[in-house]
Enzyme design. Structure first.
Site, PDB file in Angstrom:
ATOM      1  N   ASP A 114       0.817  -1.214   0.000  1.00  8.08           N
ATOM      2  CA  ASP A 114       0.000   0.000   0.000  1.00  8.08           C
ATOM      3  C   ASP A 114       0.849   1.262   0.000  1.00  8.08           C
ATOM      4  O   ASP A 114       2.027   1.246   0.371  1.00  8.08           O
ATOM      5  CB  ASP A 114      -0.936   0.008   1.223  1.00  8.08           C
ATOM      6  CG  ASP A 114      -0.190  -0.142   2.553  1.00  8.08           C
ATOM      7  OD1 ASP A 114       0.782  -0.908   2.603  1.00  8.08           O
ATOM      8  OD2 ASP A 114      -0.582   0.526   3.532  1.00  8.08           O
ATOM      9  N   GLU A 151       0.128  -1.458   5.555  1.00  5.70           N
ATOM     10  CA  GLU A 151       1.195  -1.029   6.468  1.00  5.70           C
ATOM     11  C   GLU A 151       0.976   0.401   6.935  1.00  5.70           C
ATOM     12  O   GLU A 151       1.261   0.744   8.081  1.00  5.70           O
ATOM     13  CB  GLU A 151       2.564  -1.143   5.776  1.00  5.70           C
ATOM     14  CG  GLU A 151       3.762  -0.913   6.689  1.00  5.70           C
ATOM     15  CD  GLU A 151       4.216   0.534   6.825  1.00  5.70           C
ATOM     16  OE1 GLU A 151       4.979   0.837   7.732  1.00  5.70           O
ATOM     17  OE2 GLU A 151       3.784   1.391   6.015  1.00  5.70           O
TER      18      GLU A 151
HETATM   19 ZN   LIG Z   1       6.716   2.375   3.922  1.00  2.00          ZN
END
Ligand SMILES: [Zn+2]
Length: 382
Positions: free
Chosen positions: A81, A143
């Site tokens: 992401d 993340e």
């Molecule tokens: Zn990163």
């Protein structure tokens, strides 16, 4: 001729924006298209792929690449992401190359590092070096917002892995330590009334003023306390304040959000409680409401003489001539893997100063160096 730049451009063109808890949707949101691209690429070089479902339409991809003569595996990890593109001053997904830089959302954080992993795997699949490590590439979702992808990965790690290398923009420094964090809210209550007669009410914003001054004092005291050789002192910052509904109403409540960065060994709940006791001692009877933390994350502290650190330092030295272990203040997936028992370091191309920026970019030359570093460390880890 390395394929790292074409791979990095392909990755930037496939938008994979993390909604970050907002109710946004559209073709640029989510990791699904990137996961499919990664799977096709990795199957194409002969890796065995499997998905780890994390949320609807959001899967980690784990790809194992081995060959006869390969030894124990190392995990090479990167998140799929990116942060959103609001306020960007360049086309976020055109993957333009200008002046030796690749521009676009994720170029630095962390599709450049992901491309270096993929290009290194492509080379290893072709060369099949005897005595090198096998590779388990892990591409996680989410993340930037909740770390849910890496937590799923940490629960389903393959056996027989020596250590993990988490790609993040470290300028190819070997990060062995980073801070953890804990975040919580503090609220003051008052009593609303018309602002023409403020003495009829109690102003909750005024009640927050001494809390802020006390927290500033507390943040200063943290700087005087114990420190870590690579990370320095813990820190505390008040990042958000909310209070009141209109200028002609005395506010009935006021709320702040606190961000506390933790050193290795610090317990998040203990850190919140320590701050609570400091406030209560200095502001007795203030009626403060202190909420439990809504997010916390442990620090990373991999010994610089561990196999993970030594192998990565040697690989970077081979490519760049020198390398020393460093610490950084921001969090990564690495601490979650370390917490699950897999020693981890953070290492990748790009500078964190260009991550999440309005004109995000990465040096093309550093992509090639990162590819070489990943190949070397896989060879050294066998
Ligand atoms: Zn990163």
């Amino acid at each position: 001729m390395s394929s790292v730049l074409p791979i990095a451009r392909d990755l930037v063109r496939i938008a994979s924006v993390n909604p970050m808890g907002r109710a946004i949707d559209g073709p640029s949101v989510g990791e699904e298209r990137l996961t499919a691209w990664l799977e096709a690429f990795l199957l194409g070089i002969g890796a065995r792929c499997r998905r780890q479902p994390v949320a609807p339409g959001r899967d980690n991809l784990v790809a194992e690449l081995s060959w006869s003569g390969a030894g124990r595996a190392v995990v090479l990890e990167a998140h799929q992401d990116t942060v959103p593109v609001d306020g960007m001053t360049i086309p976020p997904f055109d993957a333009e190359v200008r002046g030796g830089r690749l521009y676009g959302r994720g170029a630095c954080d962390v599709k450049g590092g992901m491309a270096a992993i993929l290009a290194a795997m492509e080379r290893l699949a072709a060369e099949k070096p005897r005595g090198a490590a096998a590779v388990v590439a892990a591409f996680t979702v989410d993340e930037e917002s909740g770390f849910t992808g890496v937590r799923t990965l940490a629960r389903q790690l393959p056996a027989g892995v020596a250590f993990a290398v988490v790609a993040e923009p470290t300028r190819l420094d070997v990060v062995v330590a980073h801070k953890g964090l804990v975040r919580w809210r503090v609220r003051t209550r008052g009593r609303s009334c018309h602002s023409a007669r403020p003495s009829d009410g109690v102003n909750a914003v005024y009640r927050m003023a001494p809390v802020l001054a006390t927290l500033e004092e507390y943040a200063g005291s943290l700087m005087q306390g114990p420190s870590h050789p690579l990370l320095g002192s813990p820190t505390l910052s008040v990042g958000v304040i909310r209070g009141g509904t209109s200028v002609n109403t005395v506010p009935g409540s006021c709320e702040i959000e606190i961000d506390r960065r933790l050193l290795p060994g610090e317990d998040p709940a203990f850190a919140v409680d320590h701050c609570r006791r400091f406030l209560m001692e200095r502001l007795p009877g203030s009626g403060l409401e202190i909420e439990p933390a809504w997010i916390s994350d442990l620090a990373l502290d991999t010994p610089p003489d561990s196999e993970a650190a030594r192998t990565c330092l040697a690989a970077v030295r081979k490519v760049r001539g020198s390398s020393d272990p460093v610490g950084v203040p921001y969090g990564t997936d690495a601490s979650k893997l370390a917490e699950a028992g897999l020693p981890a370091v953070v290492l990748g191309p790009g500078d964190i100063a260009q991550a999440h920026t309005a004109d995000e970019w990465i040096e093309v030359a550093e992509l090639g160096q990162a590819e070489a570093v990943f190949v070397e460390l896989v060879k050294l880890a066998g």
